[in-house]
Design a protein around this motif. Structure first.
Motif, PDB file in Angstrom:
ATOM      1  N   ILE A 237       0.858  -1.183   0.000  1.00  0.00           N
ATOM      2  CA  ILE A 237       0.000   0.000   0.000  1.00  0.00           C
ATOM      3  C   ILE A 237       0.892   1.230   0.000  1.00  0.00           C
ATOM      4  CG2 ILE A 237      -1.733   1.295   1.297  1.00  0.00           C
ATOM      5  CD1 ILE A 237      -2.649  -1.396   2.483  1.00  0.00           C
ATOM      6  N   VAL A 238       0.610   2.153  -0.884  1.00  0.00           N
ATOM      7  CA  VAL A 238       1.354   3.410  -0.951  1.00  0.00           C
ATOM      8  C   VAL A 238       0.449   4.504  -0.379  1.00  0.00           C
ATOM      9  CG1 VAL A 238       2.503   5.078  -2.435  1.00  0.00           C
ATOM     10  CG2 VAL A 238       2.606   2.643  -2.993  1.00  0.00           C
ATOM     11  N   ALA A 239       0.939   5.191   0.632  1.00  0.00           N
ATOM     12  CA  ALA A 239       0.163   6.228   1.304  1.00  0.00           C
ATOM     13  C   ALA A 239       0.966   7.516   1.359  1.00  0.00           C
ATOM     14  CB  ALA A 239      -0.231   5.787   2.711  1.00  0.00           C
ATOM     15  N   GLU A 240       0.246   8.629   1.369  1.00  0.00           N
ATOM     16  CA  GLU A 240       0.871   9.951   1.457  1.00  0.00           C
ATOM     17  C   GLU A 240       0.601  10.536   2.830  1.00  0.00           C
ATOM     18  OE1 GLU A 240       0.779  14.372  -0.696  1.00  0.00           O
ATOM     19  OE2 GLU A 240      -0.574  12.768  -1.362  1.00  0.00           O
ATOM     20  N   ALA A 241       1.673  10.829   3.562  1.00  0.00           N
ATOM     21  CA  ALA A 241       1.565  11.494   4.852  1.00  0.00           C
ATOM     22  C   ALA A 241       2.022  12.936   4.700  1.00  0.00           C
ATOM     23  CB  ALA A 241       2.412  10.768   5.893  1.00  0.00           C
ATOM     24  N   THR A 242       1.807  13.728   5.740  1.00  0.00           N
ATOM     25  CA  THR A 242       2.180  15.139   5.664  1.00  0.00           C
ATOM     26  C   THR A 242       3.685  15.322   5.574  1.00  0.00           C
ATOM     27  OG1 THR A 242       2.158  15.229   8.082  1.00  0.00           O
ATOM     28  CG2 THR A 242       0.142  15.893   6.933  1.00  0.00           C
ATOM     29  N   ASP A 243       4.461  14.322   6.037  1.00  0.00           N
ATOM     30  CA  ASP A 243       5.918  14.485   6.056  1.00  0.00           C
ATOM     31  C   ASP A 243       6.643  13.466   5.193  1.00  0.00           C
ATOM     32  OD1 ASP A 243       5.159  12.379   7.606  1.00  0.00           O
ATOM     33  OD2 ASP A 243       6.595  12.770   9.222  1.00  0.00           O
ATOM     34  N   GLY A 244       5.921  12.762   4.316  1.00  0.00           N
ATOM     35  CA  GLY A 244       6.636  11.829   3.464  1.00  0.00           C
ATOM     36  C   GLY A 244       5.736  10.798   2.823  1.00  0.00           C
ATOM     37  N   LEU A 245       6.376   9.763   2.305  1.00  0.00           N
ATOM     38  CA  LEU A 245       5.718   8.687   1.587  1.00  0.00           C
ATOM     39  C   LEU A 245       5.830   7.414   2.412  1.00  0.00           C
ATOM     40  CD1 LEU A 245       4.450   7.910  -1.237  1.00  0.00           C
ATOM     41  CD2 LEU A 245       6.771   7.228  -1.899  1.00  0.00           C
ATOM     42  N   VAL A 246       4.707   6.738   2.649  1.00  0.00           N
ATOM     43  CA  VAL A 246       4.670   5.529   3.471  1.00  0.00           C
ATOM     44  C   VAL A 246       4.331   4.336   2.581  1.00  0.00           C
ATOM     45  CG1 VAL A 246       3.555   4.365   5.412  1.00  0.00           C
ATOM     46  CG2 VAL A 246       3.948   6.833   5.505  1.00  0.00           C
ATOM     47  N   ILE A 247       5.106   3.255   2.745  1.00  0.00           N
ATOM     48  CA  ILE A 247       4.860   2.014   2.022  1.00  0.00           C
ATOM     49  C   ILE A 247       4.583   0.925   3.052  1.00  0.00           C
ATOM     50  CG2 ILE A 247       5.755   0.348   0.357  1.00  0.00           C
ATOM     51  CD1 ILE A 247       7.640   2.515  -0.658  1.00  0.00           C
ATOM     52  N   VAL A 248       3.442   0.243   2.923  1.00  0.00           N
ATOM     53  CA  VAL A 248       2.975  -0.736   3.896  1.00  0.00           C
ATOM     54  C   VAL A 248       2.895  -2.107   3.243  1.00  0.00           C
ATOM     55  CG1 VAL A 248       1.104  -1.387   5.464  1.00  0.00           C
ATOM     56  CG2 VAL A 248       1.651   1.034   5.111  1.00  0.00           C
ATOM     57  N   ASP A 249       3.437  -3.112   3.925  1.00  0.00           N
ATOM     58  CA  ASP A 249       3.268  -4.509   3.511  1.00  0.00           C
ATOM     59  C   ASP A 249       1.924  -4.975   4.060  1.00  0.00           C
ATOM     60  OD1 ASP A 249       3.259  -7.299   3.320  1.00  0.00           O
ATOM     61  OD2 ASP A 249       5.413  -7.466   3.604  1.00  0.00           O
ATOM     62  N   GLN A 250       0.932  -5.142   3.185  1.00  0.00           N
ATOM     63  CA  GLN A 250      -0.428  -5.384   3.654  1.00  0.00           C
ATOM     64  C   GLN A 250      -0.565  -6.700   4.405  1.00  0.00           C
ATOM     65  OE1 GLN A 250      -2.249  -5.174  -0.249  1.00  0.00           O
ATOM     66  NE2 GLN A 250      -2.673  -7.388  -0.261  1.00  0.00           N
ATOM     67  N   HIS A 251       0.136  -7.753   3.973  1.00  0.00           N
ATOM     68  CA  HIS A 251       0.014  -9.039   4.663  1.00  0.00           C
ATOM     69  C   HIS A 251       0.660  -8.984   6.038  1.00  0.00           C
ATOM     70  CE1 HIS A 251      -0.017 -13.261   5.593  1.00  0.00           C
ATOM     71  NE2 HIS A 251       1.306 -13.319   5.591  1.00  0.00           N
ATOM     72  N   ALA A 252       1.879  -8.442   6.113  1.00  0.00           N
ATOM     73  CA  ALA A 252       2.571  -8.361   7.396  1.00  0.00           C
ATOM     74  C   ALA A 252       1.794  -7.499   8.381  1.00  0.00           C
ATOM     75  CB  ALA A 252       3.985  -7.810   7.194  1.00  0.00           C
ATOM     76  N   ALA A 253       1.244  -6.379   7.900  1.00  0.00           N
ATOM     77  CA  ALA A 253       0.501  -5.484   8.784  1.00  0.00           C
ATOM     78  C   ALA A 253      -0.766  -6.151   9.306  1.00  0.00           C
ATOM     79  CB  ALA A 253       0.161  -4.192   8.043  1.00  0.00           C
ATOM     80  N   HIS A 254      -1.539  -6.767   8.410  1.00  0.00           N
ATOM     81  CA  HIS A 254      -2.791  -7.374   8.847  1.00  0.00           C
ATOM     82  C   HIS A 254      -2.544  -8.590   9.727  1.00  0.00           C
ATOM     83  CE1 HIS A 254      -6.931  -9.110   8.314  1.00  0.00           C
ATOM     84  NE2 HIS A 254      -7.177  -7.855   8.612  1.00  0.00           N
ATOM     85  N   GLU A 255      -1.443  -9.280   9.500  1.00  0.00           N
ATOM     86  CA  GLU A 255      -1.077 -10.413  10.356  1.00  0.00           C
ATOM     87  C   GLU A 255      -0.911  -9.953  11.805  1.00  0.00           C
ATOM     88  OE1 GLU A 255       2.567 -13.685  10.627  1.00  0.00           O
ATOM     89  OE2 GLU A 255       2.395 -12.323   8.926  1.00  0.00           O
ATOM     90  N   ARG A 256      -0.240  -8.820  12.008  1.00  0.00           N
ATOM     91  CA  ARG A 256      -0.089  -8.285  13.356  1.00  0.00           C
ATOM     92  C   ARG A 256      -1.430  -7.874  13.936  1.00  0.00           C
ATOM     93  NH1 ARG A 256       2.453  -8.793  17.695  1.00  0.00           N
ATOM     94  NH2 ARG A 256       4.385  -8.856  16.506  1.00  0.00           N
ATOM     95  N   LEU A 257      -2.293  -7.247  13.146  1.00  0.00           N
ATOM     96  CA  LEU A 257      -3.589  -6.795  13.648  1.00  0.00           C
ATOM     97  C   LEU A 257      -4.441  -7.980  14.085  1.00  0.00           C
ATOM     98  CD1 LEU A 257      -4.449  -4.014  11.029  1.00  0.00           C
ATOM     99  CD2 LEU A 257      -3.244  -3.791  13.201  1.00  0.00           C
ATOM    100  N   VAL A 258      -4.437  -9.048  13.303  1.00  0.00           N
ATOM    101  CA  VAL A 258      -5.231 -10.219  13.664  1.00  0.00           C
ATOM    102  C   VAL A 258      -4.705 -10.833  14.960  1.00  0.00           C
ATOM    103  CG1 VAL A 258      -5.865 -12.556  12.950  1.00  0.00           C
ATOM    104  CG2 VAL A 258      -5.927 -10.696  11.298  1.00  0.00           C
ATOM    105  N   LEU A 259      -3.387 -10.922  15.106  1.00  0.00           N
ATOM    106  CA  LEU A 259      -2.817 -11.486  16.323  1.00  0.00           C
ATOM    107  C   LEU A 259      -3.207 -10.667  17.545  1.00  0.00           C
ATOM    108  CD1 LEU A 259      -0.985 -13.439  17.822  1.00  0.00           C
ATOM    109  CD2 LEU A 259       0.971 -12.015  17.212  1.00  0.00           C
TER     110      LEU A 259
END
Length: 599
Positions: free
Chosen positions: A422-444
């Motif tokens: 996932i590519v996201a725009e923040a006020t101070d830069g560009l954020v790149i998120v690994d969707q599987h790794a992120a959601h894995e943590r949320l589910v846990l």
């Protein structure tokens, strides 16, 4: 029948030296601890050939008079035990064996001057024999020189390692003791080269980051927790800030550097579910507790300790670390990998391609005057179709960032790359998120929360399952059945060599009861305490989370991406997946501008 006899004093000292002085680093440790206990504010250390040729420690402590110096070179003479209450010792050393033991296997020069006295005193002992004594000129404090270590004990010297290895051990000792006392200044020279120069009066976090890794200050969380008479402080690295070896874990008990299996196990337990098995946390932990609850007289070198209530200490460390990480570990490692960033380069200018005249004049027979131009083999409409059939990107319309973006550290989703990032725009830069790794943590974390609230804590089996084990294993499980029941595992004895499983934790409903009980029995046999059911549940939770999370390769809508980002901002430990890898990285606007040469 052999005759019992008293050993000569020189041999007694050499036997004691075998316990206290194993290598140059052992002698250096004793000398620095003596300097610290003397109230020094600055300690200077010189080493030659890894300590094999010279060890010199100079301090500005209280100093000693001639009579005290003579006593200091006798066995079992110390100023660090004012009475017989050895369990109340508050200094680093107290046995009174270090100096005479070192002097029995080396040439030791001891110089000292008490503050306020015009002249100091010197004593030189060469492998146990006093060879020189007299006045000495030096500033207030003490200077100890150790030369020719094991010079007359070739059997011991041949077992020492190379000068480089011995130097590495000495450096590790200095780093650990300097970390424990940020109020004391340290300098270290090896072979005439300055290695360390630490000013006294630094804060604990600053001293730790300066010695361990300067990046730890930006990639760690501060520890500060009290429970009863126990206090835990220090600096712990984020799970994404890890190492392949455990050499960057520094543990202290009441200011004493230790290498204790219980503490190492507690650190491993605190980071379980956040680090891969082959990765290790980076941290420095300082545990303080009542001296009566601690036995530091376990080993002559005092590197091991014994706790009166070991389970409480372990639980305190695990909970303290997890609490600290839950408040600060929404962060990932602060900077993208340097080698990956190096690949972001401006495309080099390619040479102009040669004109493809053959594609225009294909088929023309120039030797024949009646020949005509043939149509190109690829019609123009085919080229146009190829252009419009090329893969099309999918992204959100580039509208201005809403005002509430300032409250969204991970920014607003703009699109998805390779159905994985996932590519996201923040006020101070560009954020790149690994969707599987992120959601894995949320589910846990959701599963953990459900376990903590007791929702569906236990699930009865439709048919109770009989698990056959050997009799000692059944005995161990039966003794802990009450503890297991609190976690939702209901078991009872079913004959000499079997256990009956009536219910399992709801979150382990799909687990194999036989394998679970076998693992628990093995853990009880190895550790003697049932600390591992929770860890077993954590392992299964992590496995469930991995299989129940958004997989790489799944197309997400922009609202789904934003929902994932918002939940990450609310969830503890969301900066890394269950295996210790980062779930997101950020490129600051400065980094992006550098890539395009706009800085």
């Amino acid at each position: 029948m052999p005759i019992i006899r008293r050993l000569p004093e020189a041999l007694i000292n050499r036997i004691a030296a075998g316990e206290v002085v194993e290598r140059p680093a052992s002698a250096l440790k004793e000398l620095i601890e003596n300097a610290i206990d003397a109230g020094a504010t600055r300690i200077s250390i010189r080493i030659e050939e890894g300590g094999l040729a010279l060890l010199e420690v100079t301090d500005d402590g209280c100093g000693m008079g001639p009579e005290e110096m003579a006593l200091a070179l006798e066995r079992h003479a110390t100023s660090k035990l004012p009475d017989e209450a050895i369990e109340q010792v508050a200094t680093l050393g107290f046995r009174g064996e270090a100096l005479p033991s070192i002097a029995s296997v080396a040439r030791l020069t001891l110089e000292s001057r008490v503050r306020g006295v015009e002249q100091g005193w010197k004593r030189v002992v060469d492998h146990g024999a006093l060879v020189e004594e007299g006045p000495a000129a030096l500033p207030p404090g003490t200077r100890v020189r150790v030369e020719q270590l094991f010079g007359k004990v070739p059997a011991r010297r041949k077992f020492l390692r190379s000068a480089r290895s011995e130097y590495a051990a000495c450096l590790d000792i200095v780093r650990r003791l300097a970390m424990a006392r940020p109020d004391v200044g340290f300098t270290l020279e090896h072979g005439g080269r300055r290695i360390l120069g630490l000013q006294g009066g630094e804060g604990l976090e600053a001293r730790v980051a300066q010695i361990v890794d300067r990046a730890l200050a930006d990639n760690g969380v501060t520890i500060g927790l009290e429970r009863g008479t126990m206090r835990l402080s220090g600096l712990a690295g984020l799970p994404t800030f890890n190492r392949g070896v455990a050499d960057h874990q520094y543990l202290f008990v009441n200011g004493r550097p230790v290498k204790d299996r219980l503490l190492i196990g507690a650190v491993r337990g605190a980071y379980s579910g956040m680090l891969a098995h082959d990765r290790h946390a980076v941290l420095a932990l300082f545990l303080e507790l009542d001296p009566e609850d601690l036995d530091v007289n376990v080993h002559p070198a005092k590197t091991e300790v014994r706790f009166r209530d070991a389970p409480s200490v372990r639980g305190f460390i695990v909970s303290g670390l997890r609490d600290a990480l839950s408040t600060g570990d929404k962060r990932s490692a602060q900077a993208p990998d340097a080698s990956a960033m190096a690949r972001w380069q401006v495309e080099p200018s390619a040479p102009e391609p040669e004109p493809r005249l053959s594609s225009i004049f294909t088929g023309r027979d120039w030797s024949s005057p009646g020949s005509s131009v043939r149509q190109p083999s690829s019609p123009w409409n085919t080229h146009v179709a190829e252009i419009f059939d090329a893969p099309q990107g999918r992204a959100e319309v580039a509208e201005p960032l809403p005002e509430e973006t300032e409250n969204f550290p991970l920014g607003i989703a703009r699109g998805q790359v390779a159905q994985t990032y996932i590519v996201a725009e923040a006020t101070d830069g560009l954020v790149i998120v690994d969707q599987h790794a992120a959601h894995e943590r949320l589910v846990l974390e959701r599963l953990r929360a459900a376990r903590g609230t007791g929702e569906g804590a236990s699930q009865a089996l439709l048919m109770p399952e009989v698990v056959e084990l050997d009799e000692p294993a059944c005995d161990r499980l039966e003794d802990k059945a009450g503890d297991f029941a609190e976690l939702g595992l209901s078991i009872e004895r079913f004959g000499p060599g079997a256990m009956l499983v009536r219910a399992v934790p709801a979150i382990l409903a799909k687990a194999d009861p036989a394998a679970l009980l076998q693992d628990l029995a093995d853990d009880l046999a190895q550790h003697g305490e049932s600390l591992l059911l929770g860890e077993r549940i954590e392992h299964v939770l992590a496995t469930m989370a991995c299989h129940g999370s958004v997989r790489a390769g799944r197309t997400l809508s922009v609202p789904e991406m934003n929902a994932l980002l918002r939940e990450m901002e609310r969830t503890p430990r969301s900066g890394q997946c269950n295996h210790g890898r980062p779930t997101w990285v950020k490129l600051s606007m400065g980094d992006v501008e550098k890539l395009f040469g706009r800085h």
